[in-house]
Design a protein around this motif. Structure first.
Motif, PDB file in Angstrom:
ATOM      1  N   ALA A  59       3.499   2.265  -7.039  1.00  0.00           N
ATOM      2  CA  ALA A  59       2.677   2.560  -5.738  1.00  0.00           C
ATOM      3  C   ALA A  59       2.108   3.789  -5.786  1.00  0.00           C
ATOM      4  CB  ALA A  59       3.221   2.025  -4.451  1.00  0.00           C
ATOM      5  N   ARG A  60       2.833   4.781  -5.735  1.00  0.00           N
ATOM      6  CA  ARG A  60       2.152   6.287  -5.508  1.00  0.00           C
ATOM      7  C   ARG A  60       1.181   6.524  -6.944  1.00  0.00           C
ATOM      8  NH1 ARG A  60       7.447   6.866  -3.559  1.00  0.00           N
ATOM      9  NH2 ARG A  60       8.190   7.714  -5.560  1.00  0.00           N
ATOM     10  N   LYS A  61       1.708   6.089  -7.869  1.00  0.00           N
ATOM     11  CA  LYS A  61       0.966   6.295  -9.142  1.00  0.00           C
ATOM     12  C   LYS A  61      -0.234   5.685  -9.255  1.00  0.00           C
ATOM     13  CE  LYS A  61       1.809   6.657 -14.266  1.00  0.00           C
ATOM     14  NZ  LYS A  61       2.778   6.485 -15.380  1.00  0.00           N
TER      15      LYS A  61
ATOM     16  N   PRO B 143      -2.385   3.985  -6.568  1.00  0.00           N
ATOM     17  CA  PRO B 143      -2.843   3.662  -4.950  1.00  0.00           C
ATOM     18  C   PRO B 143      -3.939   2.520  -4.876  1.00  0.00           C
ATOM     19  CG  PRO B 143      -3.569   5.569  -5.745  1.00  0.00           C
ATOM     20  CD  PRO B 143      -2.738   5.255  -6.964  1.00  0.00           C
TER      21      PRO B 143
ATOM     22  N   SER C 176       8.102   1.453  -6.038  1.00  0.00           N
ATOM     23  CA  SER C 176       7.672   2.416  -4.943  1.00  0.00           C
ATOM     24  C   SER C 176       7.078   3.459  -5.735  1.00  0.00           C
ATOM     25  CB  SER C 176       8.997   3.138  -4.238  1.00  0.00           C
ATOM     26  OG  SER C 176       9.412   2.093  -3.305  1.00  0.00           O
ATOM     27  N   GLU C 177       7.573   3.858  -6.861  1.00  0.00           N
ATOM     28  CA  GLU C 177       6.995   4.847  -7.744  1.00  0.00           C
ATOM     29  C   GLU C 177       5.712   4.413  -8.335  1.00  0.00           C
ATOM     30  OE1 GLU C 177       8.212   7.162 -12.005  1.00  0.00           O
ATOM     31  OE2 GLU C 177       9.621   6.179 -10.671  1.00  0.00           O
TER      32      GLU C 177
ATOM     33  N   GLY D 253      -0.908   2.958  -2.029  1.00  0.00           N
ATOM     34  CA  GLY D 253      -0.030   4.123  -2.309  1.00  0.00           C
ATOM     35  C   GLY D 253       1.457   3.856  -1.908  1.00  0.00           C
ATOM     36  N   GLU D 254       1.856   2.802  -1.360  1.00  0.00           N
ATOM     37  CA  GLU D 254       3.447   2.375  -0.938  1.00  0.00           C
ATOM     38  C   GLU D 254       3.547   1.017  -0.920  1.00  0.00           C
ATOM     39  OE1 GLU D 254       4.054   4.016   2.902  1.00  0.00           O
ATOM     40  OE2 GLU D 254       2.500   2.450   4.102  1.00  0.00           O
TER      41      GLU D 254
ATOM     42  N   GLU E  76       5.942  -1.058 -15.717  1.00  0.00           N
ATOM     43  CA  GLU E  76       4.442  -0.494 -15.490  1.00  0.00           C
ATOM     44  C   GLU E  76       3.557  -1.207 -16.846  1.00  0.00           C
ATOM     45  OE1 GLU E  76       1.994   3.429 -16.836  1.00  0.00           O
ATOM     46  OE2 GLU E  76       3.811   3.465 -15.517  1.00  0.00           O
TER      47      GLU E  76
ATOM     48  N   THR F 209       4.494  -2.108   0.829  1.00  0.00           N
ATOM     49  CA  THR F 209       4.312  -2.620   2.368  1.00  0.00           C
ATOM     50  C   THR F 209       5.367  -4.055   2.217  1.00  0.00           C
ATOM     51  OG1 THR F 209       2.185  -1.887   2.457  1.00  0.00           O
ATOM     52  CG2 THR F 209       2.958  -3.257   4.256  1.00  0.00           C
TER      53      THR F 209
ATOM     54  N   ASN G 101      -7.875   5.001  -3.007  1.00  0.00           N
ATOM     55  CA  ASN G 101      -6.574   5.393  -2.490  1.00  0.00           C
ATOM     56  C   ASN G 101      -6.095   4.720  -1.263  1.00  0.00           C
ATOM     57  OD1 ASN G 101      -6.100   7.776  -4.495  1.00  0.00           O
ATOM     58  ND2 ASN G 101      -8.399   7.942  -3.832  1.00  0.00           N
TER      59      ASN G 101
END
Length: 240
Positions: A137-139, A141, A134-135, A91-92, A194, A94, A88
């Protein structure tokens, strides 16, 4: 008559041969074993619920066996914690520059997947892909997602190649997606992106099949249903 439970050498030989049954455990011994087991389970339950800091604070309350079990458990918890931290750590998406490239991509580390998006402001498909990333990256991490303005990262990089996605594993390029046609234009959905990234190994998707295939199958079905029935028309003309 000889007592089969007597502690004699002869009875021990007979037990080993299977002639006599195993020696019965006195009720008191069974109760002691059960009590000891209960105590051990109680100790395990106690430090299973503790944090690493609490385990260190309570070290003095355990005996030698408990300390050994506690150390094994601490190592297990520490390994799980480290694995979770690695998993983890991102998660975003960069933003990086050319100066960051070597450190963030080539030296990303062992076992690290990197997805780098070369984009340019004012290109709608680039903006759409940044939203999808962005989505994702959260899914996911555990995967490092990066973006960089194309001509600042690679001088004179042609706009016709945008958007561009490079996929790296442990610093080595594993896949590249270049140009708007590869992505299917502005109809690109997040789950389709994805799937493409999962094919390269960058993410571990739970999707069972390519979402784009479903759309293509529906489109082909629609085309077939709308085709004119030339055969029937020809047969009618022959009858005339």
């Amino acid at each position: 008559m000889q007592d089969p439970n007597a502690d004699t050498e002869w009875n021990d030989i007979l037990r080993r041969k299977g002639i006599l049954p195993p020696k019965e455990t006195p009720q008191e011994d069974e109760e002691e074993e059960e009590q000891l087991l209960h105590q051990q389970l109680s100790v395990v339950k106690t430090y299973e619920s503790m944090t690493l800091e609490e385990l260190e604070e309570n070290e003095d309350e355990f005996n030698d066996e408990d300390e050994l079990a506690m150390e094994m458990y601490r190592q297990k918890r520490l390994a799980e914690w480290k694995a979770n931290q690695i998993k983890n750590v991102f998660g975003e998406v960069t933003e990086i520059s050319a100066q960051d490239y070597v450190q963030e991509v080539n030296k990303a580390g062992d076992g690290i997947w990197v997805v780098l998006h070369l984009y340019k402001q004012g290109i709608p498909l680039c903006s759409l892909i940044n939203q999808h990333l962005s989505e994702l990256a959260r899914k996911f991490p555990q995967t490092k997602f990066l973006k960089s303005i194309s001509n600042t990262c690679i001088p004179n990089y042609p706009d016709r190649n945008l958007p561009t996605l490079f996929v790296y594993y442990e610093g080595e390029m594993k896949a590249q997606f270049i140009g708007p046609l590869v992505f299917g234009g502005m109809n690109l959905k997040c789950d389709e992106l994805e799937w493409r990234l999962s094919e390269s190994g960058a993410v571990k998707t739970e999707l069972e099949e390519n979402p784009r295939k479903q759309i293509q199958d529906q489109l082909m079905t629609s085309i077939r249903c709308s085709e004119p029935k030339h055969r029937d028309s020809d047969e009618d003309s022959d009858e005339d």
